[in-house]
Each structure stands twice: as structure tokens, then as C-alpha cells.
Design an enzyme around this catalytic site. Structure first.
Site, PDB file in Angstrom:
ATOM      1  N   TYR A 138      -1.520  -1.187  10.454  1.00  0.00           N
ATOM      2  CA  TYR A 138      -1.663  -1.333   9.001  1.00  0.00           C
ATOM      3  C   TYR A 138      -0.439  -0.754   8.279  1.00  0.00           C
ATOM      4  O   TYR A 138       0.171  -1.420   7.435  1.00  0.00           O
ATOM      5  CB  TYR A 138      -2.942  -0.631   8.525  1.00  0.00           C
ATOM      6  CG  TYR A 138      -3.201  -0.790   7.037  1.00  0.00           C
ATOM      7  CD1 TYR A 138      -3.667  -1.993   6.526  1.00  0.00           C
ATOM      8  CD2 TYR A 138      -2.971   0.256   6.150  1.00  0.00           C
ATOM      9  CE1 TYR A 138      -3.905  -2.157   5.171  1.00  0.00           C
ATOM     10  CE2 TYR A 138      -3.207   0.104   4.786  1.00  0.00           C
ATOM     11  CZ  TYR A 138      -3.674  -1.101   4.302  1.00  0.00           C
ATOM     12  OH  TYR A 138      -3.899  -1.274   2.959  1.00  0.00           O
TER      13      TYR A 138
ATOM     14  N   SER B  11       0.847  -1.205   0.000  1.00  0.00           N
ATOM     15  CA  SER B  11       0.000   0.000   0.000  1.00  0.00           C
ATOM     16  C   SER B  11       0.873   1.243   0.000  1.00  0.00           C
ATOM     17  O   SER B  11       2.006   1.221   0.511  1.00  0.00           O
ATOM     18  CB  SER B  11      -0.875   0.006   1.258  1.00  0.00           C
ATOM     19  OG  SER B  11      -1.585   1.220   1.358  1.00  0.00           O
TER      20      SER B  11
HETATM   21  N1  LIG Z   1      -8.944  -0.950  -1.514  1.00  0.00           N
HETATM   22  C1  LIG Z   1      -7.998  -0.079  -1.223  1.00  0.00           C
HETATM   23  O1  LIG Z   1      -8.246   1.143  -1.219  1.00  0.00           O
HETATM   24  C2  LIG Z   1      -6.582  -0.530  -0.953  1.00  0.00           C
HETATM   25  C3  LIG Z   1      -5.575   0.433  -0.891  1.00  0.00           C
HETATM   26  C4  LIG Z   1      -4.278   0.031  -0.616  1.00  0.00           C
HETATM   27  C5  LIG Z   1      -3.990  -1.301  -0.402  1.00  0.00           C
HETATM   28  N2  LIG Z   1      -4.981  -2.215  -0.450  1.00  0.00           N
HETATM   29  C6  LIG Z   1      -4.643  -3.622  -0.170  1.00  0.00           C
HETATM   30  O2  LIG Z   1      -5.153  -4.443  -1.210  1.00  0.00           O
HETATM   31  C7  LIG Z   1      -5.568  -5.696  -0.659  1.00  0.00           C
HETATM   32  C8  LIG Z   1      -7.024  -5.953  -1.034  1.00  0.00           C
HETATM   33  O3  LIG Z   1      -7.806  -4.881  -0.551  1.00  0.00           O
HETATM   34  P1  LIG Z   1      -9.385  -4.778  -0.810  1.00  0.00           P
HETATM   35  O4  LIG Z   1      -9.756  -3.348  -0.585  1.00  0.00           O
HETATM   36  O5  LIG Z   1      -9.726  -5.440  -2.072  1.00  0.00           O
HETATM   37  O6  LIG Z   1      -9.913  -5.594   0.451  1.00  0.00           O
HETATM   38  P2  LIG Z   1     -11.343  -6.248   0.758  1.00  0.00           P
HETATM   39  O7  LIG Z   1     -12.340  -5.962  -0.312  1.00  0.00           O
HETATM   40  O8  LIG Z   1     -11.678  -5.863   2.161  1.00  0.00           O
HETATM   41  O9  LIG Z   1     -10.986  -7.782   0.697  1.00  0.00           O
HETATM   42  C9  LIG Z   1     -10.133  -8.349   1.646  1.00  0.00           C
HETATM   43  C10 LIG Z   1      -9.995  -9.804   1.310  1.00  0.00           C
HETATM   44  O10 LIG Z   1      -9.149 -10.423   2.296  1.00  0.00           O
HETATM   45  C11 LIG Z   1      -9.824 -11.566   2.803  1.00  0.00           C
HETATM   46  N3  LIG Z   1      -9.461 -11.786   4.201  1.00  0.00           N
HETATM   47  C12 LIG Z   1      -9.677 -10.944   5.247  1.00  0.00           C
HETATM   48  N4  LIG Z   1      -9.258 -11.520   6.387  1.00  0.00           N
HETATM   49  C13 LIG Z   1      -8.774 -12.743   6.042  1.00  0.00           C
HETATM   50  C14 LIG Z   1      -8.216 -13.810   6.769  1.00  0.00           C
HETATM   51  N5  LIG Z   1      -8.054 -13.752   8.109  1.00  0.00           N
HETATM   52  N6  LIG Z   1      -7.829 -14.932   6.112  1.00  0.00           N
HETATM   53  C15 LIG Z   1      -7.993 -15.021   4.765  1.00  0.00           C
HETATM   54  N7  LIG Z   1      -8.506 -14.038   4.018  1.00  0.00           N
HETATM   55  C16 LIG Z   1      -8.902 -12.918   4.644  1.00  0.00           C
HETATM   56  C17 LIG Z   1     -11.319 -11.243   2.664  1.00  0.00           C
HETATM   57  O11 LIG Z   1     -12.091 -12.418   2.565  1.00  0.00           O
HETATM   58  P3  LIG Z   1     -12.884 -13.152   3.746  1.00  0.00           P
HETATM   59  O12 LIG Z   1     -13.580 -12.089   4.528  1.00  0.00           O
HETATM   60  O13 LIG Z   1     -13.786 -14.063   2.998  1.00  0.00           O
HETATM   61  O14 LIG Z   1     -11.837 -13.871   4.519  1.00  0.00           O
HETATM   62  C18 LIG Z   1     -11.331 -10.521   1.327  1.00  0.00           C
HETATM   63  O15 LIG Z   1     -11.381 -11.463   0.270  1.00  0.00           O
HETATM   64  C19 LIG Z   1      -5.330  -5.616   0.841  1.00  0.00           C
HETATM   65  O16 LIG Z   1      -4.096  -6.196   1.176  1.00  0.00           O
HETATM   66  C20 LIG Z   1      -5.302  -4.125   1.111  1.00  0.00           C
HETATM   67  O17 LIG Z   1      -4.550  -3.791   2.251  1.00  0.00           O
HETATM   68  C21 LIG Z   1      -6.287  -1.871  -0.709  1.00  0.00           C
END
Ligand SMILES: NC(=O)c1ccc[n+]([C@@H]2O[C@H](COP(=O)([O-])OP(=O)(O)OC[C@H]3O[C@@H](n4cnc5c(N)ncnc54)[C@H](OP(=O)(O)O)[C@@H]3O)[C@@H](O)[C@H]2O)c1
Length: 268
Positions: free
Chosen positions: A157, A144
């Protein structure tokens, strides 16, 4: 070699595949012909996605409902992946908390470290020997822009994403020339769904629509970058701005500014 072409035997693994960027990565990999192993906790959500991707693209899709913050099930998954032909690993699952660490649930903060940092390390170490032996593989790590700077009120985080960012870019240097590509995805805000105006977050309210990038664009840009062995992919103008500020402004300046903003997120 580089990132292997899809085959009947090899697999692309996507963690966090049940929503957001992970689901978009899974869909884009399937569209590019890769058979998949989807990993997250919600097996039923992934089973539905698996059915859709198989119907649309004719690829095999396996589902592993695993809590990656738990050492034992994580170790079992790592053992399986070490014995499989893994072409691509998308280390994407992650969670975030907002607010002062002292006020947050310690167990959830610890789970965040396990998921965002330790699981990324364990899964990478599981697939790397096979990739090096086959002289082919791709590892995409979702870090990130938050990992570029200290962020009070987002401390766990920001620290876990600093690990992901640095691990990815360091590992890339180690495996250069050995057939394995390693790319860091380091976004700022990515819109994972259209917010309901009634409960839009402060970020939704402050960032105008044209500055957002969506998950489909992020997934395509990330996999294109991995194919080219780019060190880091930062999708969208807002992410690029955050990234530059975090990398090049003095930390003593960025920390209090980011801290004030994230305190508002914590109370949002
Ligand atoms: N969206 C943003 O703005 C953004 C910005 C910077 C970085 N990122 C990074 O990009 C990645 C994806 O982000 P996103 O926004 O797409 O997140 P998201 O929609 O909240 O999805 C998170 C995913 O992680 C899984 N997860 C959560 N806890 C888990 C656990 N204990 N074991 C296994 N799986 C788990 C969730 O599935 P379940 O609940 O089914 O387990 C879900 O599939 C993350 O690493 C995030 O930090 C996102």
C-alpha cells in the site's frame, strides 16, 4: 481554460464510486452540476447511487461495473474514456493490506499494485490527450499520507501510494499552463462510516472523534483544491500531522515507528 464547467456532453469520472470517499466525490460533483461516469465493481450499488443523484440533481449518471485490477476490462474502459469528453477524472479506487508481505496472499498484493498504481496511470493516460487538446480538464488522484514514508507491514500500500503521490505532483508540473489541473488528495485516516464499538479497529480506538474528517468534508475540500489547481490537499489536523512527519522526519526514524503500529493493525 481550467476545469471545464459542467455541460450536457462532458462527464466527470469517479473510480471507487460505490463507497467511501468516491461516493462522496460523486455526490459533490453531481451537486455542482456534473454528469457522471461511476466506476467500481459493484454495479448494483452504483446503480442505486446513480438513481439518487439523478433524482436529486437532474444530472445524467452512467455506471461502469469494472474490475480495475484486471488489465483487459481496464483497457476497454480506457478506450471508451479516451473517446469521450472527460472534464474531470477522480482516480480514487484503492485497497490496502496490513501485515508482512511474505505472509499475505500474493495474488491480492498484485491486484493492489494493479488497482492503486497501474490503473491510476492507465486512466490518466487515457484522458490526458483529450484534456490537453481541449485545453481544459481536472485530474484528482487519491494518494495517501502513507505514500510519504516507508511503512513495514503496509509495504504494498505505502509503495503504491508513493507512486500515486509522486505521479500526481510530477504530472502537475508537466501540464502547468496547458489548461489541465492536477491535484493530489493525500489524507491520513478519513472516517468512511461510524464504526460499531464491538469491532472498531485500533485506529478507531486510538484516534479521538474530533481528529477525524469525514468523506463529505474530504470530497468538498478535494474538489475545491482541484478547481484552484492546488498541488496537494491534506484534509484535517491528523492527516496534516502524519503528512509532515512522513515528509520531513528521517525515514530511518519513521519506518520502525510506523512498522510497529501497522503490525498491530495487521493483527487487529
Ligand atoms: N479512508 C481513508 O482513511 C483513506 C486514507 C488515505 C487514503 N485513502 C485512499 O482514498 C481512496 C478511497 O478510500 P476509501 O476509504 O473511500 O475506500 P473504500 O470505502 O474502501 O472504497 C474503495 C472503493 O474502491 C472500489 N474498488 C475496490 N477494488 C476495486 C477494483 N478491483 N476495481 C474497481 N474498483 C474497486 C470499491 O468498490 P467495489 O468494491 O464496488 O469495487 C470502492 O468503491 C483509496 O484510494 C484509499 O487508498 C483513504
Amino acid at each position: 481554460m481550467s476545469v471545464p464547467a459542467p455541460s450536457a456532453d462532458n462527464r466527470a469520472v469517479v473510480t471507487g464510486a460505490s463507497s467511501g470517499i468516491g461516493a462522496a466525490l460523486a455526490a459533490e460533483l453531481a451537486a455542482r452540476g456534473y454528469s457522471l461516469i461511476l466506476v467500481a465493481r459493484r454495479g448494483e450499488v452504483m446503480a442505486e447511487l446513480a438513481g439518487e443523484l439523478t433524482a436529486e440533481h437532474g444530472v445524467a449518471v452512467e455506471v461502469r461495473a469494472v474490475d480495475l485490477s484486471e488489465p483487459q476490462p481496464r483497457a476497454a474502459l480506457c478506450q471508451e474514456l479516451a473517446s469521450r469528453d472527460i472534464a474531470i477524472l477522480c482516480n480514487n479506487a484503492g485497497i490496502a493490506t496490513f501485515g508482512a508481505v511474505a505472509e499475505l496472499d500474493p495474488a491480492y498484493e498484485q491486484a493492489q499494485v494493479q488497482l492503486n498504481a497501474v490503473a491510476v496511470h492507465d486512466l490518466t493516460l487515457a484522458v490526458l490527450p483529450g484534456m490537453l487538446e481541449r485545453r481544459g480538464g481536472g485530474i484528482l488522484i487519491s494518494g495517501s499520507a502513507a505514500g510519504n514514508m516507508p511503512i513495514p507491514n503496509n509495504a504494498t500500500y505505502a509503495a503504491t501510494k508513493a507512486f500515486a503521490n509522486t505521479f500526481s505532483e510530477s504530472l502537475r508540473g508537466e501540464v502547468a499552463g496547458r489548461g489541465v489541473h492536477v491535484t493530489l488528495l493525500a489524507p491520513g485516516p478519513v472516517r468512511t462510516d461510524i464504526p460499531d464499538p464491538a469491532d472498531a479497529s485500533i485506529v478507531d480506538k486510538m484516534v479521538p472523534d474530533f481528529l477525524w474528517v469525514d468523506t463529505v468534508h474530504t470530497a468538498k475540500a478535494s474538489l475545491d483544491a482541484l478547481a484552484r489547481n492546488r498541488m496537494r490537499v491534506v484534509p484535517g489536523p491528523l492527516s496534516k500531522g502524519m503528512s509532515l512527519a512522513g515528509q520531513f522526519l528521517p525515514r530511518s526514524l519513521t519506518a520502525p515507528v510506523a512498522g510497529r503500529f501497522y503490525r498491530k493493525l495487521g493483527s487487529d
